[in-house]
Write an enzyme that holds these catalytic residues in place. Structure first.
Site, short mmCIF file in Angstrom:
data_model
loop_
_atom_site.label_atom_id
_atom_site.label_comp_id
_atom_site.label_asym_id
_atom_site.label_seq_id
_atom_site.Cartn_x
_atom_site.Cartn_y
_atom_site.Cartn_z
N GLU A 159 5.74 -2.30 -0.32
CA GLU A 159 5.67 -3.34 0.82
C GLU A 159 6.02 -2.69 2.10
OE1 GLU A 159 3.41 -5.88 0.49
OE2 GLU A 159 3.04 -5.41 -1.62
N LYS B 20 2.33 1.96 3.12
CA LYS B 20 1.97 3.26 2.34
C LYS B 20 0.37 3.14 2.65
CE LYS B 20 3.29 3.39 -1.92
NZ LYS B 20 4.01 1.95 -1.64
N THR C 46 -1.83 1.31 4.53
CA THR C 46 -2.35 1.38 5.95
C THR C 46 -1.84 2.70 6.71
OG1 THR C 46 -0.03 0.31 6.73
CG2 THR C 46 -2.06 -1.12 6.49
N LYS D 187 -6.07 6.24 -5.63
CA LYS D 187 -4.86 5.47 -6.08
C LYS D 187 -4.89 5.34 -7.64
CE LYS D 187 -2.12 1.59 -5.00
NZ LYS D 187 -0.79 1.90 -4.32
N GLY E 126 0.91 6.75 -4.20
CA GLY E 126 1.61 6.27 -5.33
C GLY E 126 1.69 4.63 -5.24
#
Length: 226
Positions: A13, A16, A18, A38, A118
């Protein structure tokens, strides 16, 4: 020439996705083709098309030419928990080798910029023996680190940078992302990070109430990666 990078973060959070989407957006604005992976996403919603993950969809929106969802997010897990636990509960066998082959399927598209994002931080487990760092190692690509600017970020960033180097990979750059609008002494923290991280800073993203890829892209220098 095709450029490929693994996107990691100092924690979960911390933006990453954005940042990754914004880097892809910036590359598209410069006329480059883009792709993203992803490999494993936990916290997917059931839809008419199957399980879908918000982060993977954000990356998908910045791929040019377009890629099918299944190629971008080959392992979609429903529970919003640690990926290895979600995989075990849902009967999915995760391994760095399997995820590496899925990434290579996207690499075969030869986009000018491909990002592999990741989940969480550098040592997030895939199973009882392997972590996402093992996937990055198999891919053998440079790493971009997203630093969530909040209390404790210096320790997390320096430890992550050290781990990346210890694993034999190159830290190509890092991004400072203001995730806490009330962080004390942000400028001083940023100055320390610049001093202690031996890699270029690709940008400093201010606190944004509703961040979007195009807005964040204005704060990033993607030319270093291209």
């Amino acid at each position: 020439m095709a450029k490929r990078y693994f996107i990691t973060g100092t924690d979960t959070e911390i933006g990453k996705t954005t940042i990754a989407a914004a880097l892809l957006h910036a590359a598209r604005l410069s006329g480059r083709t883009t792709a993203a992976v992803k490999p494993v996403a936990a916290g997917c919603e059931r839809t008419a098309d199957g399980l879908r993950n918000e982060d993977a969809l954000a990356l998908m929106s910045q791929c040019q030419p377009p890629l099918p969802y299944e190629l971008i997010n080959p392992v979609a897990l429903e529970a919003a928990i640690a990926p290895h636990i979600a995989a075990w509960e849902e009967g999915v066998a995760l391994s760095a080798e399997m995820l590496s082959s899925r990434c290579n399927a996207v690499f075969a598209r030869n986009a000018e910029l491909t990002l592999v994002e990741g989940a969480g931080g550098w040592r997030v487990p895939l199973n009882g023996q392997q972590t996402l760092a093992d996937l990055a190692g198999l891919l053998g690509i440079p790493v971009v680190m997203v630093v969530g600017m909040r209390l404790g970020c210096i320790n997390h960033a320096v430890l992550t940078a050290e781990a990346i180097k210890a694993d034999g990979l190159v830290l190509a750059g890092w991004v400072a992302n203001r995730v806490d609008p009330d962080m004390s002494r942000p400028d001083e923290n940023l100055a320390t990070l610049r001093q202690m991280i031996e890699a270029p800073c690709l940008g400093v993203v201010p606190w944004l109430d509703q961040p979007s890829a195009d807005e964040i892209a204005a704060h990033l220098d993607v030319s270093v990666l291209l």
